[in-house]
Design a protein around this motif. Structure first.
Motif, PDB file in Angstrom:
ATOM      1  N   ASN A  60       7.964   3.526  59.456  1.00 29.78           N
ATOM      2  CA  ASN A  60       7.339   4.245  58.350  1.00 29.78           C
ATOM      3  C   ASN A  60       8.326   4.300  57.198  1.00 29.78           C
ATOM      4  O   ASN A  60       9.310   5.027  57.240  1.00 29.78           O
ATOM      5  CB  ASN A  60       6.919   5.655  58.767  1.00 29.78           C
ATOM      6  CG  ASN A  60       6.037   6.317  57.718  1.00 29.78           C
ATOM      7  OD1 ASN A  60       6.200   6.089  56.521  1.00 29.78           O
ATOM      8  ND2 ASN A  60       5.096   7.127  58.171  1.00 29.78           N
ATOM      9  N   ALA A  61       8.066   3.484  56.180  1.00 31.10           N
ATOM     10  CA  ALA A  61       8.992   3.367  55.055  1.00 31.10           C
ATOM     11  C   ALA A  61       8.520   4.113  53.821  1.00 31.10           C
ATOM     12  O   ALA A  61       9.110   3.981  52.749  1.00 31.10           O
ATOM     13  CB  ALA A  61       9.190   1.891  54.719  1.00 31.10           C
ATOM     14  N   GLY A  62       7.439   4.876  53.937  1.00 35.10           N
ATOM     15  CA  GLY A  62       6.941   5.617  52.794  1.00 35.10           C
ATOM     16  C   GLY A  62       6.403   4.736  51.689  1.00 35.10           C
ATOM     17  O   GLY A  62       6.394   5.106  50.512  1.00 35.10           O
ATOM     18  N   LEU A  63       5.942   3.539  52.059  1.00 30.42           N
ATOM     19  CA  LEU A  63       5.411   2.615  51.065  1.00 30.42           C
ATOM     20  C   LEU A  63       4.036   3.071  50.594  1.00 30.42           C
ATOM     21  O   LEU A  63       3.278   3.703  51.336  1.00 30.42           O
ATOM     22  CB  LEU A  63       5.283   1.210  51.664  1.00 30.42           C
ATOM     23  CG  LEU A  63       6.565   0.543  52.156  1.00 30.42           C
ATOM     24  CD1 LEU A  63       6.208  -0.740  52.893  1.00 30.42           C
ATOM     25  CD2 LEU A  63       7.497   0.253  50.999  1.00 30.42           C
ATOM     26  N   SER A  64       3.705   2.713  49.383  1.00 29.46           N
ATOM     27  CA  SER A  64       2.361   2.960  48.898  1.00 29.46           C
ATOM     28  C   SER A  64       1.466   1.784  49.285  1.00 29.46           C
ATOM     29  O   SER A  64       1.933   0.652  49.427  1.00 29.46           O
ATOM     30  CB  SER A  64       2.357   3.137  47.380  1.00 29.46           C
ATOM     31  OG  SER A  64       2.858   1.975  46.748  1.00 29.46           O
ATOM     32  N   ALA A 186      -1.567   1.003  56.143  1.00 27.75           N
ATOM     33  CA  ALA A 186      -1.488  -0.436  56.351  1.00 27.75           C
ATOM     34  C   ALA A 186      -0.109  -0.867  56.822  1.00 27.75           C
ATOM     35  O   ALA A 186       0.909  -0.257  56.488  1.00 27.75           O
ATOM     36  CB  ALA A 186      -1.829  -1.173  55.053  1.00 27.75           C
ATOM     37  N   PHE A 187      -0.102  -1.941  57.618  1.00 23.87           N
ATOM     38  CA  PHE A 187       1.132  -2.628  57.965  1.00 23.87           C
ATOM     39  C   PHE A 187       1.519  -3.543  56.806  1.00 23.87           C
ATOM     40  O   PHE A 187       0.665  -4.129  56.153  1.00 23.87           O
ATOM     41  CB  PHE A 187       0.948  -3.478  59.224  1.00 23.87           C
ATOM     42  CG  PHE A 187       0.557  -2.714  60.453  1.00 23.87           C
ATOM     43  CD1 PHE A 187       1.482  -1.939  61.128  1.00 23.87           C
ATOM     44  CD2 PHE A 187      -0.746  -2.785  60.954  1.00 23.87           C
ATOM     45  CE1 PHE A 187       1.132  -1.240  62.272  1.00 23.87           C
ATOM     46  CE2 PHE A 187      -1.108  -2.096  62.098  1.00 23.87           C
ATOM     47  CZ  PHE A 187      -0.167  -1.315  62.753  1.00 23.87           C
ATOM     48  N   ARG A 188       2.833  -3.688  56.593  1.00 20.97           N
ATOM     49  CA  ARG A 188       3.332  -4.586  55.555  1.00 20.97           C
ATOM     50  C   ARG A 188       4.475  -5.422  56.126  1.00 20.97           C
ATOM     51  O   ARG A 188       5.338  -4.913  56.847  1.00 20.97           O
ATOM     52  CB  ARG A 188       3.863  -3.775  54.359  1.00 20.97           C
ATOM     53  CG  ARG A 188       2.826  -2.938  53.616  1.00 20.97           C
ATOM     54  CD  ARG A 188       2.259  -3.668  52.429  1.00 20.97           C
ATOM     55  NE  ARG A 188       3.293  -4.102  51.512  1.00 20.97           N
ATOM     56  CZ  ARG A 188       3.797  -3.339  50.524  1.00 20.97           C
ATOM     57  NH1 ARG A 188       3.364  -2.112  50.332  1.00 20.97           N
ATOM     58  NH2 ARG A 188       4.729  -3.831  49.714  1.00 20.97           N
TER      59      ARG A 188
END
Length: 245
Positions: A60-64, A186-188
């Motif tokens: 969990n990287a806190g990405l938007s 979502a996965f990135r």
């Protein structure tokens, strides 16, 4: 790093290759042999950022999530390229990912899913292929599980040509947002095209939540292109990230 403009015929994880050379999903033309069929496809075997992958142990990287701005309704040219059913669109909007704008070129289907989640395939996966002005690709993957009808699939299947030799059909009323799950987590990860030449130029976003289609809708595609997926590839030194809370 030099960016490569990918023409529409190739700007897909499952679009027709630039060469007329035939490839497939099984036997001596299958994924285990792609690198032997053309020297330009060597990266299919030696690449370190290949797709698809198993989506597990995400950080969990806190990405938007990508900002999706697809047209509410659009027309599409429906083709069967021998590997998948693909819908080419124009002026259908796009996405913004990490500050870069990408326009939607086409979307297509795989059965079963190419990506797996904790080792499990979904019955079907849809890939929405976007391209930036610099030639980079951003692909959104949506898993499709069996359940309620996916309404807009009806217009696409109705326009589907009889086979790969038939003229394309026109689906006049495609509602792209029907393919988006309510939960946009979502996965990135960074990866590649999932067909030859397996170029490692794709920013992947795969929603964690699926959408549903009826068994009959899924079977319509699966009966035409069964097992139309590349096996998952090693993660190597990459990380799978997840957006959202």
């Amino acid at each position: 790093m030099q960016r490569i403009w990918i023409p529409l015929a190739l700007a897909a994880c499952a679009a027709m290759p630039a060469q007329a050379q035939h490839w497939g999903y099984e036997g001596h033309e299958g994924p285990a042999h792609w690198q032997e069929m053309n020297p330009d496809w060597a990266v299919c075997a030696v690449g370190q950022q290949q797709s698809p992958i198993d989506l597990t142990d995400a950080v969990n990287a806190g990405l938007s999530e990508p900002a999706i701005d697809w047209a509410e309704e659009t027309a599409g040219v429906v083709v069967d390229n021998g590997h998948t059913v693909q819908v080419n669109v124009e002026n259908a909007g796009g996405i913004t990912l990490d500050g870069t704008a990408y326009r939607l070129l086409q979307f297509h289907f795989h059965a079963a899913s190419e990506h797996t989640v904790n080792g499990r395939h979904a019955p079907m996966e849809v890939h929405f292929v976007h391209q930036s002005d610099a030639g980079d690709l951003a692909v959104i993957g949506v898993m499709v599980e069996r359940g309620d009808a996916l309404a807009t699939l009806g217009s696409i299947w109705a326009a589907m040509p009889a086979d790969s030799h038939a003229s394309p059909g026109i689906a006049a009323r495609i509602h792209l947002n029907d393919f988006l799950p309510a939960d946009r987590e979502a996965f990135r990860y960074q990866g590649s095209l999932t067909t030859p030449p397996c170029s490692e130029i794709v920013s992947w976003t795969v929603f964690t939540a699926p959408v549903s289609a009826t068994p009959e809708q899924i079977d319509t595609f699966e009966s035409r292109h069964p097992d139309s997926f590349r096996p998952v590839q090693p993660l190597n030194r990459r990380f799978v990230l997840v957006s959202g809370e």
